[in-house]
Design an enzyme around this catalytic site. Sequence first.
Site, PDB file in Angstrom:
ATOM      1  N   LYS A 105       0.842  -1.209   0.000  1.00 56.08           N
ATOM      2  CA  LYS A 105       0.000   0.000   0.000  1.00 56.08           C
ATOM      3  C   LYS A 105       0.873   1.253   0.000  1.00 56.08           C
ATOM      4  CE  LYS A 105      -3.853  -2.169   2.485  1.00 56.08           C
ATOM      5  NZ  LYS A 105      -4.567  -2.239   3.786  1.00 56.08           N
ATOM      6  N   VAL A 142      -0.754   0.694   6.241  1.00 54.69           N
ATOM      7  CA  VAL A 142      -1.194  -0.116   7.384  1.00 54.69           C
ATOM      8  C   VAL A 142      -2.077  -1.252   6.883  1.00 54.69           C
ATOM      9  CG1 VAL A 142      -2.249  -0.063   9.691  1.00 54.69           C
ATOM     10  CG2 VAL A 142      -1.340   2.063   8.706  1.00 54.69           C
ATOM     11  N   ASP A 143      -1.944  -2.413   7.529  1.00 54.89           N
ATOM     12  CA  ASP A 143      -2.857  -3.508   7.200  1.00 54.89           C
ATOM     13  C   ASP A 143      -3.164  -4.334   8.439  1.00 54.89           C
ATOM     14  OD1 ASP A 143      -4.237  -4.841   4.836  1.00 54.89           O
ATOM     15  OD2 ASP A 143      -3.327  -6.544   5.862  1.00 54.89           O
ATOM     16  N   THR A 144      -4.434  -4.672   8.602  1.00 54.17           N
ATOM     17  CA  THR A 144      -4.887  -5.474   9.743  1.00 54.17           C
ATOM     18  C   THR A 144      -5.440  -6.800   9.245  1.00 54.17           C
ATOM     19  OG1 THR A 144      -5.426  -3.478  10.999  1.00 54.17           O
ATOM     20  CG2 THR A 144      -6.449  -5.532  11.743  1.00 54.17           C
TER      21      THR A 144
END
EC number: 3.6.1.9
Length: 198
Positions: free
Chosen positions: A58, A74-76
């Site tokens: 990203k 950011v990634d969750t």
Amino acid sequence: MKEQSLNNLILASSSERRVALLKQINVKPGLILSANIDETPLKKELPKDYSIRMAKSKAEKIQSSKPGYFVLGVDTVVACGRRILPKAENVEQAEKCIHLLSGRRHRVYTSVCLLTPDKSKQHIRTVVTIVKFKCLSEQEIKYYLASEEWKNRAGGCNIQGLAGMFVLFLRGSHSSVIGLPLHETYCLLSSYFNLNLY
């Protein structure tokens, strides 16, 4: 090192939750852009590796079109064992995820990637939080599904909403489960920016 203006920071996410969490630590990015990347997990990819790859991808996608900026990706990821749960796009997916999480522990991985403008540095932090849901009755599951709070949420979970009442315990970072680990993000950003906390 000269402190940067937050106008030079891009958040590579259109998540309102992440924008609100950044505001909590006095951070208002100059730009907020969605990266729109392919989020399909690779074959046998582990949840932590996947969350790191997504956060990096990203940030890199946005920086390729906006050179000269700091970019925060950011990634969750919600995972049961080695299984990466999808972002629930329909009620069937959400129902599968909620049944899977009912009465058991699961892990939430949130990775943060900060790229510097000259591409000389790439900072990555991953926070792992363990969450346990109570055993859910069919009535509770139906009630949650009817709320549609699961839409586009990793694992169909929205713990700052209705799903919060299902959490028996949480070990780790509450803000990370919502979508951004505040302590780690603050530490990364404060190396470059004056966050004006005082």
